[in-house]
Every structure is written in C-alpha cells, then in structure tokens.
Design an enzyme around this catalytic site. Structure first.
Site, PDB file in Angstrom:
ATOM      1  N   HIS A 129      -3.552   4.487   4.769  1.00  0.00           N
ATOM      2  CA  HIS A 129      -4.835   3.675   4.874  1.00  0.00           C
ATOM      3  C   HIS A 129      -5.968   4.418   4.172  1.00  0.00           C
ATOM      4  CE1 HIS A 129      -8.334   1.515   6.219  1.00  0.00           C
ATOM      5  NE2 HIS A 129      -8.555   2.473   7.116  1.00  0.00           N
TER       6      HIS A 129
ATOM      7  N   TYR B 264       4.187   5.308  11.749  1.00  0.00           N
ATOM      8  CA  TYR B 264       4.315   3.731  11.854  1.00  0.00           C
ATOM      9  C   TYR B 264       5.075   3.246  10.808  1.00  0.00           C
ATOM     10  CZ  TYR B 264       0.209   3.795   8.789  1.00  0.00           C
ATOM     11  OH  TYR B 264      -0.872   3.837   7.829  1.00  0.00           O
TER      12      TYR B 264
ATOM     13  N   ARG C  47       0.773  -1.104   0.154  1.00  0.00           N
ATOM     14  CA  ARG C  47      -0.093  -0.030  -0.108  1.00  0.00           C
ATOM     15  C   ARG C  47       0.875   1.091   0.190  1.00  0.00           C
ATOM     16  NH1 ARG C  47      -2.485   0.771   5.399  1.00  0.00           N
ATOM     17  NH2 ARG C  47      -1.192   2.596   5.379  1.00  0.00           N
TER      18      ARG C  47
END
Lengths: 325, 336
Positions: B235, B244, B231
């Site tokens: 998100h 993160y 990805r």
C-alpha cells in the site's frame, strides 16, 4: 436603512451578494422551493432560479464537498447547514479539506466557501437543535468563524464572509432570528472581521459575549447600573480572527472580566479568552476571570433554561468578580 | 502510443527508485502505483486539456501524462523549496493548478464530492468540460463515494468516477470491502451507467473513459468505471503485504503486467521494434535519477513559510506567532 429582523437581514445579505456577483450561489437542504426551514432564503429561488439556489439531497458531506469543488473551480458558494447540530457528517470535509486546501496546495487552490448554520439554544430544540459548538471550528487552522448578534451585523458580517478569500463558518443565533429587529443599511453593507463591537461602555468590569449571549449580557449590565456598577459589554463578532486588542484594552481599563457563552465550558471559547487575558492583561486584573457558560452536559430539552446563561447568572458572576478584590 | 509506453515505464522506474530511496531515508514515504499504469495513463489520455482532475495520492502516471515534469514531481516527493505546494504534504500528495490537477489529501474518498462540485460549477459557467475523480476499491465504502455519486446522479453532472480496483485496501481484500459482485454495479443505485474494464489493457481503459467523457460533455451525465488492476507493491512504504497476501497471488498478477502487455501489442503493431524496450527503460532510469538528484540538491523550505497560506492574509494571531518564531521564542509568540 430598513428596519428588519435578524433572519431578514441574512436574507438581504444573501440577495445583495447574489446581485453583486454571478459567481455566488446557494446550496443546502430545503433552501430553494421551501425558502429554508427558517425562511433565510425566502424568495431567492424565485429571483435567481434553481441554478443558483440549489436544493440538495440530504447529505451534509455532499453539500460541503460539492461546495468545495465549486469554490476550487472559481465560484463563491454559500452552503446552508440546516442546524449546526447536523454539520458533523461534513466535519471531515470541513476540517480535512476546506480548512486545508490553500495551505496544502501552497496557495494554488484557495477555497472560499461560506458555511451558514443556525446555532444555539432557547428554542426548545433539545439535544440536536440547540448546540453551540463554535470552538471545534475555531480550533481548526484555516477557518474563520463569525457570529452576528444584530440584524445589521448579520448582513454586514455575512457579506464580508461571502467575499472573503478564505472559508468562513458563519453561525446564526436562531433564538434571536425574529425576536430582535434593528436598522440595517441598504446595499453593500460590510462589517469587517476582527473588530469587536463596543455594545456598552463601562469602567468597573468587562463582559465579553457573542451571538445570542450579547442580549443577556446587556440586560445584566443595565440591572447592574441600577446598583451603581459600570459594566462594559463587548460583542466579539468574529472569533477567528479575534479582536485581541479590544479584549485586552477593555480589561486594562476595567481590571475585571466575565466571559459569556452558551457552549459547554471545557475548552469553550471562553477558555481561550481567559488564557489570552492571563497572558496579556495579567497585571491589570484585579479579580479572577469568571466564566458564565453552558454546563459540561449534553444540551437538555426540558431543562434548557437551567442550562443556558441568562442575565441573572451574568449579574451573579459580575457581583462575585467585584467582591473578589 | 509509444508515449503511453514511455510514461508507464517512467512511472514504474520511479516506483522502484522511490521504494529504495525511502529505505535509505532520502524521502519520507512513498505509495507505489505499479500494476496501475495502464489504468492511469489510459484514463488521462482520454481526457482533454481543459478537464479537471481530482486524484488520490497514487496517481503519479496521471501527472506525467498531463505534462508535469518529473523534476516537479520529485520536488514534491523531497519536499523542497521548489515544490509548488511548498513542502506542505507527505510525498505523493501533489497537485498542479496549471494542469487542473487538484491537490489531494490523505482521507479516503473526499475528492469524489469535489469532482462533482467542480462539474456543477463548470456547467454553471457553460464550460464544456468534464471532471474525473480517481479512487480505489476501498473508497467505494466511504461517505463521499455515496454522497458524490448520489449528487452526480441527481444533478446529472459531467463527471467520470474512475475506480482503480487494485484488489487491496491496505490489508483488506476486495471481497471483504463489499458484497456487491462488481464495484461498477453500484452506479445502478445512483441511476447512471457503470462499466467494468480490464485495467491492464491501456486501450480498453482509453475507450471506456473516452466514451464516458463524450457522454459527460453531451450532457448525458456521469459514469462509474471500475478498472480492474492489481497492486503489485505494498500500500505504501509503511506496510508489509506478506502479512496478508501470498507471493503466489502477486506472481500470478505480475503475469498480467500492463507494461509488458502494451509492449507486446506495440511490437505486434510494428510501433516498437523488438528489443527496443531496453533503451526506453534505460532512458527512464537516467531521467528519474537526474530528477531526484536535482530535487535532493535544491534548497530546503524556508522556515517562515510555515505561517503562509493558512489564509490569504495572516491574521494578527498568526502574525504574532510568526514574529515570536522568527525571534527564536518558539511557538508562543505574543506572550509578554
């Protein structure tokens, strides 16, 4: 007309629906070869085969999730949850998926699943075979909720549920599965949702009940008749949609209301009924509304008779209502 | 193959445009698919017209391959009156009945059991089709992943479980989602095959899904496919991946960009002239801009539609609430 028990009437309703429409099929735990733990599906596996009476793995989210997929595809599945107490693994499927499919798709995907579940106490079932949590489902937009109290209504409301274009939570009062018998019309007998049943006409006080609580409400009315009190008993039959007109009209006539259910009191369906009467029949009320309900405790095993409403508690509540004004 | 490339480019351009539109406040939310284009396009191309799709909310390229016009997608992203779902859901939660694309929800994994149930229904009707569920690595921890794969195994349903393992479930990396060496190997426990495929390789995904579909319609049961992708973006527009993961990790993943990879292959095969990509990107930018502008200019959803489609027919309670709302009495319709 044939005389039968309530659970036999459920069985006859399922059989009738399956004969009428090849798209109707059943799925659940132990419902096929075993005929259901309460025998509600007895004989149907033999009659319709494993394709239409499907024994599933032990997973409520699997049962309801696959039933949803079937309904999206165009079938009319009837899922059995063995006890209402075991429905919670499927709660996400019911609340997030089943109830919202028609709405979230703008009407593209109706989802006509019927979920049958035995509910309620009085069978020495303890915490996890006794609960009466209909209010969870009434609170979720997109679900209809029906609860029969007689064999004829069990068949008639179930056939309505299966043919309804929307999801229905169909709760069966297991305590009276076999203890009541009654005449049930043969063939395609349907009882519409949203029409309450006048169980007993009266002028002094209205008692509202559904499912297994209709019997003690009627018993209470008979005891009160001996004291010269005329008690009206109304069986709601479906909570969503609710027959508000019948509820309000009854209290406009009697001026007093007692609401009975075995579910816990706080946020139970009685709270909704009381609010409706406060909004729409306030000026007819001659006494505060009384509620006779289960307590705000978990459902107890040894003390289940102390927990459950009964005729005596209902009589007591009616007398208090009569004294209030 | 050139069509596949065009769809992938349109999806990438839509991502870029929508991230910017969301920051401008012109759409409310967006979940990008950048990095997952080959997995989605390859899978969708391997399926047939009559098959049923159960996407999650990141499957924009699947919709393009199924023939959904960009304009219909933007009507949903904007939530206007032309959205076939009537503006009921957040952006990206689109579905189209006429193309057998079922409308997703936000909870993770719930569509997996639906795909299994629809496959059971298709078999009951003797329809020789397959169903395909799309989900991510996070969904393999969900209740419905287990229930769905277990039911599919027991009933031998014609279902394809396409896991796009994009390595991150919001902030949780793949290795913290499960101790399984691969996600595909989870199928062993359910008694059917699982395969790992390079999700950046359009042809590899196409072949894996084609084989799984052929097995399904031959009555040989379900398949779990793990398409390994990355990805590239957040998100959704609601999170900041810098919290993160490192830029270096993302940069390394971008080296394996599925669109560039396909372009190189097409040029080598002589299907695409070197340098011709530029025109395809330009066309896509124009198409995306026009689709959005038209959708933004469309009339808003009618307020009274709020009460439609709860049920096929409004209950007396909904009717009363609707009348109260229409009369300007707020939501408490029916009070004296």
């Amino acid at each position: 007309m044939t005389e039968m028990t309530l659970v036999q009437a459920v069985n006859r309703g399922l059989e009738e629906a399956m004969r009428q429409d090849p798209d109707v099929l059943l799925l659940g735990e132990d419902i096929g070869v075993n005929g259901g733990v309460f025998r509600a599906t007895e004989g149907l596996f033999k009659q319709f085969g494993a394709d239409r009476v499907i024994d599933t793995p032990l997973s409520e989210t699997g049962i309801v999730g696959t039933a949803i997929g079937m309904a999206l595809y165009g079938l009319k599945p009837v899922a059995e949850i063995q006890f209402l107490d075991f429905i919670y693994p499927a709660f996400d499927q019911i609340v997030s998926e089943l109830a919202k499919f028609r709405y979230r798709s703008g009407g593209q995907y109706p989802c006509p699943v019927t979920i049958r579940a035995p509910y309620g106490g009085g069978i020495k079932g303890g915490l996890y075979h006794s609960q009466s949590t209909e209010a969870y489902f009434c609170h979720t937009a997109g679900l209809k909720v029906a609860i029969p109290s007689t064999p004829a209504d069990a068949k008639g409301l179930l056939l309505t549920a299966i043919h309804d274009p929307d999801p229905v939570i169909f709760l069966e009062p297991k305590r009276i599965y076999r203890s009541v018998t009654g005449e049930v019309p043969d063939g395609d007998h349907r009882v519409p949702f949203g029409r309450a049943r006048l169980v007993r006409e009266g002028n002094d006080v209205s008692v509202f009940a559904y499912g297994a609580m209709v019997a003690p409400a009627t018993e209470a009315a008979e005891a009160l008749a001996a004291e010269g009190l005329s008690t009206e008993v109304i069986d709601l039959r479906s909570l969503v949609p609710l027959d508000e007109e019948a509820v309000v009209a009854s209290v406009e006539k009697t001026g007093r209301a007692v609401v009975v259910h075995e579910a816990a009191r706080t946020c139970g369906f009685g709270a909704e009924l009381s609010a409706i009467l406060a909004e729409k029949a306030f000026f007819s009320l001659r006494a505060p509304i009384a509620r006779v309900t289960g307590y705000d405790t978990p459902f107890p095993y040894a003390l289940e008779n102390a927990y459950l409403p009964n005729a005596e508690k209902i009589v007591h509540a009616v007398r208090a209502t009569m004294k209030a004004a | 193959m050139l069509d596949a490339y065009r769809w992938m480019v349109v999806a990438r351009v839509t991502d870029e445009r929508c991230l910017s539109l969301q920051r401008q406040g012109r759409i409310g939310f967006y979940a990008p698919l950048s990095g997952q284009e080959a997995a989605q396009v390859g899978a969708a191309l391997a399926m047939q017209e009559e098959d049923w799709f159960f996407p999650a909310y990141r499957e924009l390229a699947v919709a393009l391959v199924r023939g959904i016009p960009l304009r219909s997608i933007f009507d949903q992203l904007v939530g206007n009156s032309l959205d076939v779902s009537k503006g009921r859901q957040m952006p990206n939660h689109f579905g189209f009945r006429d193309k057998n694309i079922v409308v997703p929800s936000s909870p993770i994994g719930t569509q997996i059991t639906h795909a299994v149930g629809a496959a059971m229904a298709a078999r009951r009707r003797h329809d020789p089709i397959a169903t395909i569920a799309f989900f991510g690595d996070g969904a393999t921890s969900s209740n419905d992943f287990h229930a769905g794969l277990n039911f599919a195994g027991v009933f031998g349903t014609p279902t394809i479980f396409l896991c796009q393992n994009n390595q991150w479930a919001i902030s949780l990396p793949r290795e913290k989602q499960t101790r399984s060496a691969t996600l595909a190997e989870k199928s062993n426990a359910y008694g059917f095959p699982g395969v790992v495929v390079d999700g950046n390789d359009l042809n590899a995904v196409y072949r894996a899904v084609s084989e799984a579909r052929a097995r399904a319609v031959r009555g040989e049961g379900p398949t779990l496919i793990e398409a390994q992708v990355y990805r590239f973006g957040p998100h959704s527009t609601s999170d900041d991946p810098h919290r993160y993961r490192s830029d270096a990790e993302v940069a390394a993943a971008r080296e394996r960009d599925p669109i560039q990879r396909l372009a190189r292959g097409l040029v080598q095969a002589g299907v695409l002239e070197a340098g011709a990509e530029k025109a395809i990107w330009e066309t896509a930018r124009g198409d995306v801009a026009r689709a959005f502008e038209a959708a933004e200019g469309a009339p808003a959803v009618d307020a009274l539609s709020l009460f439609d489609d709860v049920f096929e027919t409004r209950t007396p309670q909904l009717e009363a609430q609707r009348s109260g709302f229409a009369a300007g009495a707020g939501s408490g319709g029916g009070t004296p």
